[in-house]
Design a protein around this motif. Structure first.
Motif, PDB file in Angstrom:
ATOM      1  N   GLN A   1     -28.701  25.974  30.180  1.00 23.40           N
ATOM      2  CA  GLN A   1     -27.990  26.716  29.136  1.00 23.40           C
ATOM      3  C   GLN A   1     -28.322  26.223  27.729  1.00 23.40           C
ATOM      4  O   GLN A   1     -27.806  26.768  26.755  1.00 23.40           O
ATOM      5  N   ASP A   2     -29.165  25.197  27.641  1.00 22.51           N
ATOM      6  CA  ASP A   2     -29.464  24.568  26.350  1.00 22.51           C
ATOM      7  C   ASP A   2     -28.155  24.158  25.667  1.00 22.51           C
ATOM      8  O   ASP A   2     -27.940  24.389  24.467  1.00 22.51           O
ATOM      9  N   ALA A   3     -27.278  23.547  26.465  1.00 20.69           N
ATOM     10  CA  ALA A   3     -25.945  23.181  25.975  1.00 20.69           C
ATOM     11  C   ALA A   3     -25.975  21.880  25.186  1.00 20.69           C
ATOM     12  O   ALA A   3     -26.718  20.955  25.507  1.00 20.69           O
ATOM     13  N   MET A   4     -25.166  21.846  24.180  1.00 20.66           N
ATOM     14  CA  MET A   4     -24.984  20.639  23.379  1.00 20.66           C
ATOM     15  C   MET A   4     -23.968  19.742  24.084  1.00 20.66           C
ATOM     16  O   MET A   4     -22.978  20.218  24.649  1.00 20.66           O
TER      17      MET A   4
ATOM     18  N   ARG B   1      -9.917  26.905  18.117  1.00 17.77           N
ATOM     19  CA  ARG B   1      -9.202  27.141  16.857  1.00 17.77           C
ATOM     20  C   ARG B   1     -10.143  27.468  15.705  1.00 17.77           C
ATOM     21  O   ARG B   1      -9.746  28.116  14.743  1.00 17.77           O
ATOM     22  N   VAL B   2     -11.373  26.991  15.806  1.00 19.14           N
ATOM     23  CA  VAL B   2     -12.345  27.273  14.749  1.00 19.14           C
ATOM     24  C   VAL B   2     -13.500  28.131  15.270  1.00 19.14           C
ATOM     25  O   VAL B   2     -14.586  28.152  14.696  1.00 19.14           O
ATOM     26  N   GLY B   3     -13.269  28.820  16.377  1.00 19.03           N
ATOM     27  CA  GLY B   3     -14.197  29.847  16.812  1.00 19.03           C
ATOM     28  C   GLY B   3     -15.283  29.433  17.780  1.00 19.03           C
ATOM     29  O   GLY B   3     -16.158  30.247  18.110  1.00 19.03           O
ATOM     30  N   TYR B   4     -15.236  28.203  18.280  1.00 18.43           N
ATOM     31  CA  TYR B   4     -16.249  27.750  19.238  1.00 18.43           C
ATOM     32  C   TYR B   4     -15.738  28.021  20.649  1.00 18.43           C
ATOM     33  O   TYR B   4     -15.038  27.210  21.244  1.00 18.43           O
ATOM     34  N   ASP B   5     -16.099  29.181  21.161  1.00 17.30           N
ATOM     35  CA  ASP B   5     -15.531  29.695  22.412  1.00 17.30           C
ATOM     36  C   ASP B   5     -16.451  29.536  23.612  1.00 17.30           C
ATOM     37  O   ASP B   5     -16.088  29.924  24.722  1.00 17.30           O
ATOM     38  N   ASN B   6     -17.653  28.986  23.405  1.00 15.51           N
ATOM     39  CA  ASN B   6     -18.626  28.939  24.492  1.00 15.51           C
ATOM     40  C   ASN B   6     -18.700  27.554  25.132  1.00 15.51           C
ATOM     41  O   ASN B   6     -19.779  27.016  25.347  1.00 15.51           O
ATOM     42  N   THR B   7     -17.521  26.982  25.428  1.00 17.05           N
ATOM     43  CA  THR B   7     -17.470  25.711  26.137  1.00 17.05           C
ATOM     44  C   THR B   7     -17.638  25.970  27.631  1.00 17.05           C
ATOM     45  O   THR B   7     -16.978  26.850  28.190  1.00 17.05           O
TER      46      THR B   7
ATOM     47  N   VAL C   1     -16.391  23.130  -4.425  1.00 13.85           N
ATOM     48  CA  VAL C   1     -17.545  22.706  -3.633  1.00 13.85           C
ATOM     49  C   VAL C   1     -17.867  23.806  -2.631  1.00 13.85           C
ATOM     50  O   VAL C   1     -17.032  24.654  -2.319  1.00 13.85           O
ATOM     51  N   GLU C   2     -19.066  23.791  -2.129  1.00 16.10           N
ATOM     52  CA  GLU C   2     -19.485  24.796  -1.163  1.00 16.10           C
ATOM     53  C   GLU C   2     -18.575  24.760   0.059  1.00 16.10           C
ATOM     54  O   GLU C   2     -18.330  23.691   0.631  1.00 16.10           O
ATOM     55  N   PRO C   3     -18.053  25.910   0.492  1.00 17.58           N
ATOM     56  CA  PRO C   3     -17.164  25.904   1.655  1.00 17.58           C
ATOM     57  C   PRO C   3     -17.931  25.591   2.925  1.00 17.58           C
ATOM     58  O   PRO C   3     -19.141  25.817   3.010  1.00 17.58           O
ATOM     59  N   PRO C   4     -17.255  25.065   3.946  1.00 19.43           N
ATOM     60  CA  PRO C   4     -17.917  24.807   5.233  1.00 19.43           C
ATOM     61  C   PRO C   4     -18.571  26.070   5.781  1.00 19.43           C
ATOM     62  O   PRO C   4     -18.062  27.183   5.600  1.00 19.43           O
ATOM     63  N   GLN C   5     -19.674  25.881   6.498  1.00 17.73           N
ATOM     64  CA  GLN C   5     -20.477  27.021   6.943  1.00 17.73           C
ATOM     65  C   GLN C   5     -19.741  27.946   7.910  1.00 17.73           C
ATOM     66  O   GLN C   5     -20.069  29.132   8.019  1.00 17.73           O
ATOM     67  N   TYR C   6     -18.716  27.427   8.590  1.00 22.19           N
ATOM     68  CA  TYR C   6     -18.038  28.269   9.582  1.00 22.19           C
ATOM     69  C   TYR C   6     -16.992  29.191   8.972  1.00 22.19           C
ATOM     70  O   TYR C   6     -16.500  30.107   9.643  1.00 22.19           O
ATOM     71  N   PHE C   7     -16.642  28.993   7.711  1.00 26.75           N
ATOM     72  CA  PHE C   7     -15.574  29.780   7.092  1.00 26.75           C
ATOM     73  C   PHE C   7     -15.826  31.291   7.162  1.00 26.75           C
ATOM     74  O   PHE C   7     -14.960  32.038   7.640  1.00 26.75           O
ATOM     75  N   PRO C   8     -16.968  31.778   6.680  1.00 28.85           N
ATOM     76  CA  PRO C   8     -17.163  33.238   6.747  1.00 28.85           C
ATOM     77  C   PRO C   8     -17.219  33.774   8.175  1.00 28.85           C
ATOM     78  O   PRO C   8     -16.820  34.914   8.434  1.00 28.85           O
ATOM     79  N   LYS C   9     -17.672  32.955   9.110  1.00 32.34           N
ATOM     80  CA  LYS C   9     -17.754  33.379  10.506  1.00 32.34           C
ATOM     81  C   LYS C   9     -16.353  33.517  11.115  1.00 32.34           C
ATOM     82  O   LYS C   9     -16.077  34.458  11.865  1.00 32.34           O
ATOM     83  N   ASN C  10     -15.462  32.579  10.803  1.00 30.71           N
ATOM     84  CA  ASN C  10     -14.077  32.679  11.275  1.00 30.71           C
ATOM     85  C   ASN C  10     -13.372  33.872  10.654  1.00 30.71           C
ATOM     86  O   ASN C  10     -12.582  34.564  11.311  1.00 30.71           O
ATOM     87  N   ALA C  11     -13.655  34.132   9.380  1.00 31.44           N
ATOM     88  CA  ALA C  11     -13.033  35.272   8.706  1.00 31.44           C
ATOM     89  C   ALA C  11     -13.419  36.582   9.383  1.00 31.44           C
ATOM     90  O   ALA C  11     -12.580  37.482   9.560  1.00 31.44           O
TER      91      ALA C  11
ATOM     92  N   THR D   1     -23.698  24.614  13.699  1.00 33.86           N
ATOM     93  CA  THR D   1     -23.949  25.794  12.874  1.00 33.86           C
ATOM     94  C   THR D   1     -23.827  27.120  13.614  1.00 33.86           C
ATOM     95  O   THR D   1     -23.692  28.164  12.988  1.00 33.86           O
ATOM     96  N   ASP D   2     -23.867  27.096  14.938  1.00 37.68           N
ATOM     97  CA  ASP D   2     -23.804  28.332  15.719  1.00 37.68           C
ATOM     98  C   ASP D   2     -22.501  28.375  16.502  1.00 37.68           C
ATOM     99  O   ASP D   2     -22.274  27.565  17.409  1.00 37.68           O
ATOM    100  N   LEU D   3     -21.629  29.330  16.171  1.00 42.64           N
ATOM    101  CA  LEU D   3     -20.354  29.459  16.877  1.00 42.64           C
ATOM    102  C   LEU D   3     -20.550  29.776  18.358  1.00 42.64           C
ATOM    103  O   LEU D   3     -19.678  29.480  19.175  1.00 42.64           O
ATOM    104  N   LYS D   4     -21.697  30.342  18.717  1.00 40.08           N
ATOM    105  CA  LYS D   4     -21.946  30.703  20.107  1.00 40.08           C
ATOM    106  C   LYS D   4     -22.688  29.603  20.873  1.00 40.08           C
ATOM    107  O   LYS D   4     -23.071  29.795  22.037  1.00 40.08           O
TER     108      LYS D   4
END
Length: 469
Positions: free
Chosen positions: A270-273, A333-339, A227-237, A309-312
């Motif tokens: 900051q247009d924060a989620m 752990r999965v690259g979401y560093d902008n908390t 199945v299609e890998p999660p969208q964050y996989f190539p970004k973490n790599a 969808t956006d790690l940043k």
């Protein structure tokens, strides 16, 4: 000699601590490195190596921080080209560690730099292999996650076939296999719940190690059903290959208490989620409008990675008191560093400030069944396609949570939808996302398909293509 598997269920990931005569090696560490440093200090050992089996796609490794804090040398196998200082080992190279040795076996296939580490004990006997994503218990690594390569997944599967036959299968049957992942990881298709085994057992029961299997048969079996890998996989790599911000800085920025006014300002400026991580029971009763819910108690990090969808993306969050650092750590752990901080006092403080609170409409499985029997309902089944095809409510539309961002334009904002998954976790995530995107007529079915089936509702074993998105 000491070997310890450090398993993290949320990511189905295994890191390893190996120690001999005051020297230690860490294999595939998680982003937060403090536990490995403390373990070595407790044992009076110095971390000599940080061994990476490959550029991971499903999580951000802690190799860079760990090397900086301990002086340990980052080691990759042949062909790796990281964007920071590391030792690129040759195939067959011996790494001395106390009274033992670790031999580097280049095993390309999952990725081209993928390597297996063979442990040789004090007596010179080969005792264990740390296989990363080359060999799992019951499976092998999928050959479609490599960072920017001209090779097809079939090409990589061919390399994996050769690696297994030439480097792994000739080893002794009593060697212990320590893989990089267990069941639940998206890095393979059919991993066992067991996280260790002997190589002999794997030669008997792992489909990929059948001695009579041809290369063509192997390639077909390994690549079929991916199945299609999660969208964050190539970004973490890419982060693992090129480097990233220190976890200390991420935590310092993320664990900032925000009062209601600061929280609102951060969201606006900051247009924060807004990410709500409390229990689903608490969330559905009341939440800050616009919040997306992903509960910390379940597969939190993988779902964050699949859906944001956006790690940043700037993120502010709501958490149970005392779990704020855990939330920031698991995001990183999965690259979401902008908390950028959390709502101090939570939803209670929000309500006390006179702010509006939203909620998720819910219906129990019995009441839903009664309604289903008398009215035509629009039901969204947010499980994976394979789950839906196995068994589903007659007339339900398959709307997998994994691809909700892609498929949202295919449903009608004015339609009243009833959502369910298997047990209730995913459907609350989906409900929160749809409400945040302006879908007002959303009702979650409590307990999911597990409870719905008990109500004698009409189900079918086969999908009809016209009912699927």
């Amino acid at each position: 000699m000491k070997i310890e598997q450090i398993y993290t269920g949320c990511l189905a990931e295994a890191a390893y601590y190996i120690e001999s005569n005051g020297e230690a090696a860490i294999i595939d560490p998680l982003r937060e490195v403090k536990p490995y440093i403390e373990k070595a200090e407790e044992n009076g050992a110095k971390i000599k190596y940080v061994l990476e089996t490959h550029f991971h796609a499903d999580f951000v490794s802690g190799h860079i921080d760990l090397a900086k804090k301990t002086g340990g040398v980052i080691v990759y196998g042949p062909t790796a080209q990281p964007g920071y200082d590391a030792h690129i080992a040759t195939d067959g190279e011996i790494l001395p560690l106390g009274n033992i040795k670790i031999k580097v076996l280049h095993t390309p296939g999952h990725t081209m730099e993928s390597s297996t580490y063979l442990l040789i004990d004090e007596e010179g006997d080969e005792k264990a292999i740390f296989t990363g994503d080359t060999l799992f218990i019951g499976d092998v690594g999928r050959p479609d996650l490599a960072v920017k390569t001209d090779l097809t997944r079939e090409d990589l599967a061919g390399h994996l076939f050769e690696s297994l036959r030439k480097k792994i299968m000739p080893l002794s049957d009593d060697i212990i296999v320590y893989p990089g992942h267990g069941a639940g990881s998206a890095c393979g298709k059919n991993m066992s719940a067991e996280t260790t085994d002997t190589l002999g057992n794997q030669k008997q029961f792992n489909y990929a190690l059948r001695p009579d299997m041809t290369k063509e048969e192997f390639i077909k079996e390994v690549t079929t059903g991916l199945v299609e890998p999660p969208q964050y996989f190539p970004k973490n790599a890419v982060m693992n290959k090129m480097g990233y911000e220190s976890i200390d800085e991420v935590l310092e920025r993320g664990i900032i208490p925000l009062d209601v006014e600061q929280f609102e300002s951060t969201v606006e400026v900051q247009d924060a989620m807004i990410l709500d991580t409390r229990s689903k029971e608490d969330f559905v009763k009341g939440f800050v409008p616009g919040s997306v819910w992903i509960g910390i108690e379940d597969k939190f990090a993988p779902w964050v990675g699949a859906l944001i969808t956006d790690l940043k993306q700037p993120i502010v969050f709501i958490a149970d008191k005392g779990r704020e650092e855990e939330v920031v750590t698991r995001l990183s752990r999965v690259g979401y560093d902008n908390t950028l901080g959390y709502l101090e006092g939570g939803v209670e403080a929000w309500e006390k400030a006179g702010k509006p609170v939203d909620k998720i409409d819910e219906i129990g499985p019995h009441d839903f069944t009664n309604l289903y029997d008398t009215e035509k309902l629009n039901v969204l089944d947010v499980r994976k396609q394979s789950e839906y095809e196995s068994q589903h409510i007659e007339g339900a539309i398959n709307f997998p949570l994994d691809f909700i961002n892609r498929n949202m334009s295919k449903i009608n904002r004015d339609t009243h939808y009833f959502l369910h998954c298997q047990g209730g976790y995913r459907s609350v995530i989906a409900s929160s996302i749809l409400k945040a995107r302006g879908f007002k007529n959303i009702t979650n079915i409590r307990g999911g398909f597990n409870e719905i089936k008990k109500s004698c509702i009409k189900v079918t074993e086969y999908h009809t293509p016209e009912t699927m998105l």
